[in-house]
Scaffold this active site. Structure first.
Site, PDB file in Angstrom:
ATOM      1  N   CYS B  32       3.884   4.589   6.998  1.00 24.58           N
ATOM      2  CA  CYS B  32       3.575   5.757   6.181  1.00 24.58           C
ATOM      3  C   CYS B  32       4.088   7.033   6.826  1.00 24.58           C
ATOM      4  O   CYS B  32       4.139   7.144   8.047  1.00 24.58           O
ATOM      5  CB  CYS B  32       2.073   5.857   5.989  1.00 24.58           C
ATOM      6  SG  CYS B  32       1.477   4.524   4.952  1.00 24.58           S
ATOM      7  N   TYR B 177       3.696  -7.478   1.200  1.00 20.35           N
ATOM      8  CA  TYR B 177       2.846  -6.966   2.277  1.00 20.35           C
ATOM      9  C   TYR B 177       1.552  -7.761   2.372  1.00 20.35           C
ATOM     10  O   TYR B 177       0.654  -7.598   1.550  1.00 20.35           O
ATOM     11  CB  TYR B 177       2.563  -5.492   1.979  1.00 20.35           C
ATOM     12  CG  TYR B 177       1.873  -4.691   3.067  1.00 20.35           C
ATOM     13  CD1 TYR B 177       1.756  -5.126   4.376  1.00 20.35           C
ATOM     14  CD2 TYR B 177       1.361  -3.428   2.756  1.00 20.35           C
ATOM     15  CE1 TYR B 177       1.151  -4.352   5.349  1.00 20.35           C
ATOM     16  CE2 TYR B 177       0.757  -2.638   3.716  1.00 20.35           C
ATOM     17  CZ  TYR B 177       0.648  -3.105   5.011  1.00 20.35           C
ATOM     18  OH  TYR B 177       0.050  -2.330   5.970  1.00 20.35           O
ATOM     19  N   ALA B 179       0.109  -8.117   5.654  1.00 24.02           N
ATOM     20  CA  ALA B 179      -0.500  -7.785   6.946  1.00 24.02           C
ATOM     21  C   ALA B 179      -1.606  -6.767   6.705  1.00 24.02           C
ATOM     22  O   ALA B 179      -1.817  -6.334   5.571  1.00 24.02           O
ATOM     23  CB  ALA B 179       0.547  -7.220   7.898  1.00 24.02           C
ATOM     24  N   HIS B 180      -2.295  -6.390   7.766  1.00 24.27           N
ATOM     25  CA  HIS B 180      -3.328  -5.359   7.676  1.00 24.27           C
ATOM     26  C   HIS B 180      -4.358  -5.659   6.579  1.00 24.27           C
ATOM     27  O   HIS B 180      -4.860  -4.753   5.929  1.00 24.27           O
ATOM     28  CB  HIS B 180      -2.683  -3.971   7.433  1.00 24.27           C
ATOM     29  CG  HIS B 180      -1.751  -3.568   8.538  1.00 24.27           C
ATOM     30  ND1 HIS B 180      -0.472  -3.145   8.306  1.00 24.27           N
ATOM     31  CD2 HIS B 180      -1.914  -3.571   9.878  1.00 24.27           C
ATOM     32  CE1 HIS B 180       0.127  -2.885   9.464  1.00 24.27           C
ATOM     33  NE2 HIS B 180      -0.725  -3.131  10.433  1.00 24.27           N
ATOM     34  N   ARG B 230       5.378  -9.607   5.143  1.00 26.00           N
ATOM     35  CA  ARG B 230       4.783  -9.061   6.374  1.00 26.00           C
ATOM     36  C   ARG B 230       3.423  -9.711   6.509  1.00 26.00           C
ATOM     37  O   ARG B 230       2.574  -9.599   5.627  1.00 26.00           O
ATOM     38  CB  ARG B 230       4.640  -7.554   6.237  1.00 26.00           C
ATOM     39  CG  ARG B 230       4.322  -6.825   7.542  1.00 26.00           C
ATOM     40  CD  ARG B 230       4.124  -5.361   7.245  1.00 26.00           C
ATOM     41  NE  ARG B 230       4.237  -4.501   8.417  1.00 26.00           N
ATOM     42  CZ  ARG B 230       4.007  -3.200   8.379  1.00 26.00           C
ATOM     43  NH1 ARG B 230       3.669  -2.604   7.241  1.00 26.00           N
ATOM     44  NH2 ARG B 230       4.125  -2.470   9.468  1.00 26.00           N
ATOM     45  N   ASP B 275      -2.726  -3.325  16.056  1.00 20.01           N
ATOM     46  CA  ASP B 275      -1.301  -3.505  15.748  1.00 20.01           C
ATOM     47  C   ASP B 275      -0.530  -2.268  16.236  1.00 20.01           C
ATOM     48  O   ASP B 275       0.316  -2.351  17.111  1.00 20.01           O
ATOM     49  CB  ASP B 275      -1.119  -3.717  14.241  1.00 20.01           C
ATOM     50  CG  ASP B 275       0.333  -3.661  13.815  1.00 20.01           C
ATOM     51  OD1 ASP B 275       1.195  -4.076  14.623  1.00 20.01           O
ATOM     52  OD2 ASP B 275       0.609  -3.200  12.694  1.00 20.01           O
ATOM     53  N   CYS B 372       4.907  14.331  14.516  1.00 21.14           N
ATOM     54  CA  CYS B 372       5.130  13.536  15.721  1.00 21.14           C
ATOM     55  C   CYS B 372       5.054  14.470  16.924  1.00 21.14           C
ATOM     56  O   CYS B 372       5.592  15.574  16.899  1.00 21.14           O
ATOM     57  CB  CYS B 372       6.501  12.862  15.659  1.00 21.14           C
ATOM     58  SG  CYS B 372       6.944  11.993  17.190  1.00 21.14           S
TER      59      CYS B 372
END
Lengths: 317, 737, 261
Positions: B32, B177, B179-180, B230, B275, B372
C-alpha cells in the site's frame, strides 16, 4: 666489496628492536665481500654491543656521547662515517628518530634516499627498494642511478629481525663535533594505556553480526586479550551498543591503519567495513556463509561457526 | 545484462513466470502507498519510478475486486469498473515504458475490510468478526456473512471478472491475494473455516475454494497473464491455523499446477508485523526458517520478502535455493533505484530501508498517503515532481550555511549539494546524524542508523565533487555573530529540538511541579544518552509521549537490572500499533517485568517520589460552579509513588534561539551578504524523523521559489466536479424519486 | 615575524585505477586530489601563533605544484593565512621530497621566515622527507613528528614534544628558527568559513618558476627513480578446511607465525 652501514637506534639506553630488522634488511642485499657495520650512539655504547652482536654484523661502531636523541649529532656521525668509509648503503629502521635525521643527512650527503622500504633486492646488480604509495594502494620499485651511497629507512614488522650470535669487531669512534640545536627536557608517558586503539593496533580480532547477541560479546573480549589482539567490530555491533564506537572498524568507524593481521569472525564484509580493513596484509575470515564477501579480500578463509572456532582457539593461547 | 562475470549476475538473469518473462530477480510485491485508484498520478509515478530504477516487476497494492470488499478508511486500489481501469492504466503504461512487468493483486478482504464507504457485507466460509482493527483501535468491529454455494459461485465470479479487467487494463501478472488472512486464506485456514460441507473440514475441502478460484481465473484469462497467488504459508499460531509443515506445504503442492509463480510469506493481518517485520525485532531474511521449505514442494518460481536491502543476502537466498526472486516492499520504497545501483556496483549509494515501518503506519492509521523516513521523495513523485535520484540544477550561485547535521540539516545539505550549490554543513557533534545518533543506540534500533549512514556517505562524496563545500563536525555551537560573519548568502537553521527538562506536557501545557532535570534524580532522554548522571535502582518513567521513547528507555534500564515503572497518560508506544511494533513491544515489556500504570499523569516530583493521578480521576458529571471553579469535582486519585530516578518523557521544544536571534537581527543581514535565513525540521517544530527529513529535502528543492520557508502548493488529485467517473454516468445530482 | 608553512596537494586513488602507459605512475585520471591532511594541522599551528601574537605574525603558505595545486593552496589560505607562493616547472614533474626540499630551501632564503612548518608526512606516499631534508639544506635546527609546541613569536627557543612509538612523548627545547614537521592531533584544525574561502580567492599568490628562484632543472633531480609502479597482488582466500578443532589449530598457527609468538 662494499660497506653496508646500519644506524642503530636506542631510547633511554635501550636498543630499539627495529634496529635488528634494519640489520636483517641490509644483510639481505649483502654481496660476497661486503661488510656490515652498525653504528650506535649512546652514553654507554659498549653496553649495547651484545644486543647488536647478531648474525651478519661484522663491526659495531660505538660512539660514546649521550642517550638523548639529537638529530644533529646523529647526522654528524653519519656524515663522518660516510666520508671515511664510503658505504654503499646506510640503513636505519623507519622509526620516529630516523624521520628527524635521515632526510637531513641524505641531502647533506647528496646520496640516494628511500624511506619506509618494505622489500630490497638487486636487479642486474642494481639496488631496488620497494615501498608503498597512494595510501598503500600501489607498490613502487625505486632505484638510484648514479648514486654511490643510498640511505634507506626500513619499514618495521616486515623483515625478520636479525638473530643469532656474532662476534663483531668493536670500533670506538669519538663523537664528532656537532652544532646540537635540541636539548632533552623530559618524557611524557602515554595516556591511558587501557584505551582502545584500533588505528594503532597491529593485530585485530573483529566480530560482526554473526555474534548474534550482546551476551556473546564478552567471550570475544576475553579471546582477544588472550591472543594479544585488539577487539574490533563491524557497524551493527557498535550501533547496537554492544561494544563502544571506538572499536568499530569501517567507513563510519575507525581505520585499522597499523593493522597487519585481521581476524574477522562473523563479519560479512560490507563495503563500509572493508574500507577500514581491506588494506591489511593478512586477513583471516571466519564465517558460516561461504559466499560472504569478506572471503574475497581475505588471505585465509574458514567456513565455519565463529563460536566453535573461538572456543577451540582459546586452547592455543 | 547477465553474464558480465559479476557475482551478482544471478540477480540480473531473466526468469520465466508462465507466459511472461521477468527481466531480473527484483520484484516489488504488492504494498500500500495510499494512492489506490483515488490518486492515479501518485500511483503511476511511484510505481513507474521503480520500473525506471530497475525493478523487474511492480505490483499494485491490494486491489479490491468488488464493492463488497471496501477497505475504507484505508485507501487501497479498486478494479470494480471502467473508471478504476482508466485510473490504473497510467501505472501500467509507465511501468511498461521501462520494460518491467505490471502486476495486479486481486483483493477480497472478507470482514478484515470494514466496508465503511460502500456499507456492504462481505462473504466468507463462516460468520465471524474480524480480529483485525478494521477501524483503528477497534478489533472485532466488522462481521461477515456465511456464504452458501450460490454466494461462493458469485464470489468466485467476482475474482474472474476482476482478473479480466486487470488483463484488459494491461497488467501482465494477476496475483490472487491469500496472504495476511485475506480472501481465500480464510477458506483454507481452520481458524476461520469451521464449515462441514465440501468447502470445510478436511484440508482438501478447505483448499477447494482457493483451487476452484484459480482454475476459474486461469480458464478465463488463459495465458494472457501470469497467474500468481500470494500465500501465507504459516499463520504463526500453531495448529489453530495454517502451519508450514502441515497445510502450508500441502497447499503449495496442491495449487502449484494452477500457478505460474508463488509469492509467499508468513503471518496474518492482525499481526502482520510478523511479515513486514520492524527492524526493532526482525533482521533481514527473518522469514527464511519458514520460506526455505517452499521450493521442495513446487517447481514454480518462488518470490518472498524479508526486507532485502543487502545484495550479499540476496545472492545467498537465491544461491542456496530459498527463493528464485527477491521480493521487496519497504526496500523498494526506501530506494526505488536499488536494482540499478546493484547492477552498477554502487552499493554505497543504496538508501537502505531502516525498518522503522513509518511507511506502514500511514496505512494502519487510516490510509493517508504514505511517507518514508529514508526516502523523502516517496509519495512526492507526482504531486511535487520529486525524482529520488535527479535534481533540478542550482538556479543561482548563492552559497548556503546549514547549521545542524541531523535528519533535516543533513538531508537539506545533501540535496542542495546534489543540485550544485556550495554548502557548508556545521554541527557540534563529531558525527552527521544529530538525534539519530542517539536514537540508534536504543535497544533494537541500531538499523535506524542507516538513515545517518546514507547521508554521511553521500555528503562525503558530494564535498569531494565541490571543493568549496565543506562538512565541519565537532565545532563549537554557532552563535548569531558566528552565522552573521560566516559569509554565506543563505542560512538554514536545523538545530533540532529537546525534551522538556521541566515536564512541559500536552495535558496542561505547563511544567510538572518539581520536574527539574538540573536536579540529580531527574533526567531527560538526552541526559540518558549522555550517560553522565547516575540512575538509581527504581526508575520511574513519566510518559506523555505516544511513540517509542518510553518503551525504549524502559527496555534499556530493565535490561540493565533496574526496576522500571512507566506512568503513562496514553497507551505506551501507542503509535507503535501503527508501525506494527506494538504487539512485540508489549510482550517485551511484559517479559522484562516492567510495570505500566496506564491513564496516569504526574502532578509533582520530589526526591525519592512522584505524585501520580488517574487522568480520569475527576467526576464524570459536569456542572457550572462559577468563575474560578472547575466544572467537575476535584481529582481525588493523587497518590505518592516511591522511586530513585525520574525520567521525563513529556513534550519536546524546538532549539530555535539561534534562529530567533538571527530573525531579530534581520537588519544586519544585508551588510553581511545574507539574503535569507530559514528554519527547518525539529527546530521549526518537533516531528518524526521522516518529516524532519522531508522538510530538509523540501527546502533544498524549493530554495529558489517564492517564500521558500513556506511549502509550495502541490498538484492535487481530486474528483473534478461535473466529470463522470465511469462512462455513461451522469455527474449531476439525480434524486431517485 | 613570519611563519612559512610548506604544504602538499596529495592524490588519492579511486577504488579502481589504471597505470600510466610507462608503468611508472598511476594514470592521472584516477586521482582525487586534496590538501594533505597533516597540513591542516601545520597551518592551524601557524594560525594559532599568529592569533596569539595579535595578528602581528604573517603566515605564508608555500606549495610546489601546477595550477591544479591552487585548490590546496587556497584551502590553506581560506583558513586565514596571509599569502601564498606556488612554484612550478615541468622539471618538477617527478620531484620527490628531496627535490621539493631544494626548491623550498630557495623559497626560505627569499622569505627569511622565523619558523618553518611542514606536515609530518604526506597522506599519499608518507615518505616523511620534505621537512627534514629542507632543514638539512638550510642547516637549521629541526625535529620531526612534533605533537606539541610552545613558541612565542620571535623567541630564540621553542619547547616541543615529539610523538614516539607507543604513545611516549619526548619533551625537548629547540633553537629557533627551526623546521618542525607537525603531527596529526597537535591541535584541532579549523574549518574555513565561506567568507574565508571567498577571501582566499583574493589573497596574493606569488607564482614562481625555478628560474625565478635561481635553480636549474639539474638541481632538482629526485634522490630515487621510480623503476615501476604496480598494484599489489591479492588472491582469493586460501580455505582452511577440516574440523573446527583443526581449523582453529591452523588459525592459531598463522596468528603465532605472524605475531612472532
Amino acid at each position: 666489496m662494499a660497506e653496508l652501514l646500519v644506524i642503530a637506534a636506542q631510547r633511554q639506553g635501550e636498543l630499539r628492536p627495529s634496529t635488528l630488522e634494519a640489520i636483517a634488511a641490509a644483510n639481505g642485499i649483502r654481496q660476497p665481500g661486503d661488510t656490515l657495520a652498525v653504528a650506535i650512539v649512546a652514553a654507554d655504547p659498549q653496553s649495547l654491543v651484545g644486543a647488536l652482536s647478531v648474525d651478519g654484523v661484522d663491526e659495531v661502531i660505538a660512539v660514546k656521547a649521550t642517550d638523548d636523541f639529537q638529530p644533529d649529532l646523529t647526522e654528524a656521525v653519519i656524515l663522518a662515517l660516510a666520508a671515511a668509509r664510503k658505504p654503499a648503503v646506510i640503513a636505519a629502521a623507519h622509526g620516529v628518530d630516523a624521520w628527524s635525521f635521515v632526510p637531513a643527512a641524505a641531502v647533506k650527503l647528496g646520496c640516494g634516499l628511500a624511506t619506509d622500504v618494505q622489500a630490497l633486492r638487486r636487479e642486474d646488480g642494481e639496488l631496488v627498494a620497494t615501498r608503498a604509495g597512494y595510501a598503500e594502494k600501489v607498490l613502487v620499485d625505486l632505484d638510484f642511478p648514479g648514486k654511490s651511497t643510498v640511505l634507506l629507512t626500513i619499514r618495521t614488522n616486515v623483515f625478520e629481525p636479525a638473530a643469532g650470535t656474532g662476534a663483531p669487531r668493536v670500533t670506538e669512534m669519538a663523537a664528532p663535533a656537532a652544532d646540537v640545536a635540541t636539548t632533552h627536557q623530559g618524557w611524557k608517558p602515554p595516556a591511558d594505556a587501557g584505551g582502545i586503539d584500533i588505528p594503532g593496533s597491529e593485530f585485530i580480532l573483529s566480530i560482526g553480526r554473526g555474534v548474534g547477541d550482546e551476551s556473546n560479546v564478552e567471550q570475544f573480549l576475553e579471546l582477544a586479550e588472550e591472543m594479544g589482539a585488539t577487539l574490533g567490530c563491524s557497524r551493527p555491533i557498535a550501533d547496537n551498543g554492544w561494544l563502544p564506537k571506538a572499536r568499530q572498524v569501517g567507513q563510519s568507524g575507525q581505520l585499522a591503519a597499523s593493522c597487519r593481521l585481521y581476524v574477522a569472525m562473523g563479519v560479512s564484509g560490507s563495503v563500509q567495513h572493508q574500507w577500514g580493513m581491506k588494506h591489511v596484509e593478512t586477513i583471516v575470515a571466519v564465517n558460516t556463509d561461504p559466499e560472504a564477501s569478506i572471503f574475497s579480500i581475505a588471505r585465509y578463509g574458514i567456513v565455519g561457526d565463529m563460536f566453535e572456532i573461538a572456543e577451540e582457539l582459546k586452547g592455543h593461547f | 545484462m547477465a553474464n558480465t562475470g559479476s557475482a551478482y549476475d544471478i540477480l540480473f538473469t531473466p526468469i520465466k513466470i508462465g507466459p511472461k518473462t521477468l527481466k531480473n530477480r527484483f520484484y516489488q510485491v504488492p504494498h500500500c502507498i495510499g494512492a489506490g485508484t483515488n490518486y492515479p498520478g501518485f500511483q503511476m509515478a511511484h510505481r513507474g519510478l521503480k520500473a525506471e530504477g530497475g525493478w523487474g516487476a511492480i505490483n499494485t497494492e491490494q486491489c479490491s475486486i468488488h464493492p463488497e470488499c471496501d477497505d475504507s478508511l484505508r485507501i487501497t486500489a479498486r478494479i470494480w469498473d471502467e473508471g478504476d481501469m482508466r485510473n490504473l492504466r497510467p501505472m501500467v503504461d509507465h511501468i511498461h515504458q521501462h520494460g518491467a512487468l505490471a502486476g495486479c493483486e486481486l483483493f477480497y478482504g472478507g470482514p478484515h475490510a470494514p466496508g465503511l464507504e460502500t456499507r456492504t457485507i462481505s462473504r466468507g466460509p463462516n460468520q465471524y468478526n474480524s480480529d483485525f482493527a478494521t477501524v483503528p483501535g477497534c478489533p472485532g468491529f466488522t462481521y461477515n456473512h456465511m456464504a452458501d454455494e450460490d454466494e461462493i459461485d458469485r464470489l468466485q465470479q467476482h475474482y474472474v471478472n476482476a482478473a479480466l479487467r486487470a488483463r484488459d487494463t494491461g497488467y501482465d501478472i494477476v496475483d490472487v491475494y491469500g496472504a495476511h488472512a485475506y480472501g481465500p486464506m480464510q477458506w483454507l485456514n481452520p481458524y476461520y473455516n469451521t464449515r462441514t460441507d465440501k468447502y470445510g473440514g478436511s484440508f482438501e475441502n478447505r483448499a477447494r475454494f482457493w483451487i476452484e478460484t484459480l482454475e476459474r481465473i486461469r480458464k478465463a484469462v488463459g495465458n494472457d497473464v501470469a497467474l500468481v497467488t500470494r500465500c501465507s504459508i504459516d499463520t504463526l499460531y500453531g495448529d489453530a491455523g495454517v502451519e508450514v509443515g502441515e497445510d502450508g506445504l500441502k497447499f503449495i503442492e496442491l495449487a502449484s499446477p494452477y500457478l505460474d509463480m508463488w509469492n509467499v510469506n508468513i503471518g496474518d493481518i492482525t499481526e502482520w508485523g510478523e511479515d513486514a517485520g520492524p527492524s526493532r525485532f526482525y533482521r533481514i531474511g527473518h522469514q527464511n526458517e519458514w520460506i526455505r521449505h517452499i521450493k521442495q514442494a513446487t517447481n514454480k518460481p518462488v518470490v518472498a520478502v524479508g526486507r532485502y536491502y543487502d545484495p550479499e543476502k540476496m545472492l545467498e537466498v537465491i544461491n542456496t535455493g530459498v527463493v528464485d526472486i527477491i521480493g521487496a516492499a519497504r526496500p523498494s520504497i526506501a530506494d526505488p533505484f536499488m536494482p540499478n545501483k546493484i547492477r552498477e556496483g554502487r552499493f554505497e549509494d543504496i538508501r537502505t530501508c531502516i525498518g522503522c515501518n513509518v511507511c506502514i503506519s500511514r496505512w494502519e492509521m487510516g490510509g493517508v498517503p504514505f511517507i518514508c523516513t529514508q526516502n523523502a521523495t516517496a509519495g512526492e513523485e507526482y504531486r511535487r515532481g520529486w525524482h529520488p535520484e535527479k535534481f533540478e540544477p542550482a538556479k543561482s550561485d548563492k552559497d548556503v550555511l546549514v547549521v545542524g547535521a541531523g535528519p533535516a540539516g543533513s538531508e537539506c545539505a545533501r540535496v542542495l549539494m546534489e543540485r550544485g550549490y556550495t554548502v557548508h554543513l556545521v554541527d557540534a557533534r563529531d558525527k552527521i546524524g544529530g538525534y539519530v545518533n542517539d536514537v540508534a543506540t536504543l535497544p533494537g534500533l541500531g538499523e535506524w542508523g542507516y538513515h545517518r549512514d546514507y547521508r554521511e556517505i553521500q555528503l562525503n562524496k558530494l564535498v569531494k565533487k565541490n571543493k568549496q563545500s565543506q562538512i565541519a563536525l565537532g565545532q563549537k555551537r554557532m552563535t548569531a555573530d558566528d552565522v552573521l560573519n560566516y559569509g554565506a548568502a543563505r542560512v538554514v537553521i536545523a538545530t533540532g529540538a529537546h525534551w522538556s527538562p521541566i515536564g512541559l506536557n500536552h495535558r496542561t501545557q505547563k511544567p510538572i511541579p518539581g520536574a527539574d532535570a538540573s536536579l540529580p534524580h531527574v533526567l531527560t532522554p538526552e541526559q540518558v544518552f549522555e550517560g553522565k548522571k547516575p540512575v538509581g535502582k527504581r526508575v520511574m518513567i513519566i510518559n506523555y509521549d505516544p511513540y517509542y521513547m518510553a518503551p525504549s528507555l524502559a527496555e534499556k534500564f530493565a535490561r540493565a537490572g533496574h526496576e522500571v515503572t512507566i506512568a503513562s497518560v496514553g497507551g505506551v508506544g501507542a503509535y507503535m500499533e501503527y508501525t506494527l511494533e506494538g504487539p512485540n513491544t508489549h510482550r517485551m515489556l511484559h517479559e522484562l517485568d516492567i510495570t505500566i500504570l496506564g491513564e496516569t499523569g504526574c502532578s509533582r516530583i520530589e526526591p525519592g517520589r512522584v505524585e501520580l493521578f488517574s487522568i480520569y480521576g475527576e467526576g464524570s458529571k459536569r456542572q457550572y460552579k462559577g468563575s474560578g471553579q472547575l466544572p467537575r469535582k476535584e481529582n481525588d486519585s493523587h497518590h505518592w509513588h516511591e522511586c530513585d530516578t525520574v525520567i521525563l518523557i513529556t513534550s519536546r521544544r524546538s532549539n530555535d534561539s539561534l534562529f530567533r536571534e538571527l530573525k531579530a537581527r534581520k537588519s544586519e543581514w544585508a551588510k553581511n551578504g545574507i539574503d535569507n535565513v530559514f528554519v527547518i525540521g525539529d527546530a521549526e517544530a518537533p516531528r518524526i524523523i521522516a518529516d524532519a527529513t522531508f522538510d530538509g529535502h523540501r527546502l533544498a528543492r524549493e530554495i529558489e521559489d517564492e517564500s521558500p520557508q513556506h511549502q509550495k502548493p502541490f498538484k492535487r488529485e481530486q474528483k473534478v466536479w461535473g466529470v463522470a467517473y465511469n462512462p455513461g454516468e451522469n455527474p449531476e445530482l439525480e434524486w431517485r424519486l | 615575524m613570519k611563519i612559512l608553512v610548506a604544504v602538499k596537494q596529495v592524490a588519492f586513488l579511486d577504488d579502481e585505477f589504471e597505470m600510466r602507459d610507462d608503468g611508472r605512475d598511476v594514470d592521472a585520471d584516477f586521482f582525487e586530489k586534496d590538501l594533505n591532511e597533516f597540513d591542516h594541522f601545520s597551518v592551524e599551528e601557524a594560525m594559532l601563533i599568529k592569533e596569539a601574537a595579535g595578528d602581528a605574525a604573517e603566515v605564508v603558505i608555500a606549495i610546489i605544484g601546477d595550477e591544479d595545486a591552487d585548490d590546496a593552496l587556497r584551502t590553506a589560505l581560506a583558513k586565514g593565512a596571509d599569502r601564498g607562493i606556488r612554484v612550478w616547472d615541468e622539471a618538477l614533474a617527478d620531484a620527490d621530497g628531496v627535490a621539493v626540499a631544494r626548491v623550498l630551501a630557495k623559497v626560505v632564503e627569499r622569505e627569511k621566515p622565523d619558523m618553518v612548518f611542514t606536515g609530518a608526512q604526506s597522506a599519499d606516499f608518507g615518505s616523511a622527507v620534505t621537512g627534514m631534508a629542507l632543514a638539512g639544506l638550510l642547516g637549521w635546527p629541526h625535529t620531526a613528528v612534533v605533537c606539541n609546541l610552545d613558541y612565542a613569536p620571535g623567541a630564540g627557543t621553542a619547547t616541543i614534544r615529539r610523538e614516539l612509538e607507543g604513545g611516549l612523548e619526548e619533551i625537548m627545547t629547540i633553537r629557533c628558527p627551526a623546521v618542525l614537521s607537525i603531527q596529526l592531533g597537535i591541535n584541532q584544525p579549523r574549518y574555513a568559513s565561506l567568507r574565508g574561502i571567498k577571501q582566499a580567492k583574493q589573497k596574493p599568490v606569488d607564482e614562481l618558476s625555478l628560474d625565478d628562484l635561481g635553480l636549474s632543472a639539474a638541481e632538482v633531480v629526485p634522490a630515487a627513480r621510480v623503476r615501476r609502479m604496480y598494484a599489489p597482488e591479492r588472491g582469493k582466500a586460501e580455505l582452511i578446511t577440516g574440523s573446527a578443532a583443526e581449523q582453529a589449530a591452523r588459525l592459531a598457527e598463522i596468528i603465532k607465525e605472524l605475531r612472532g609468538m
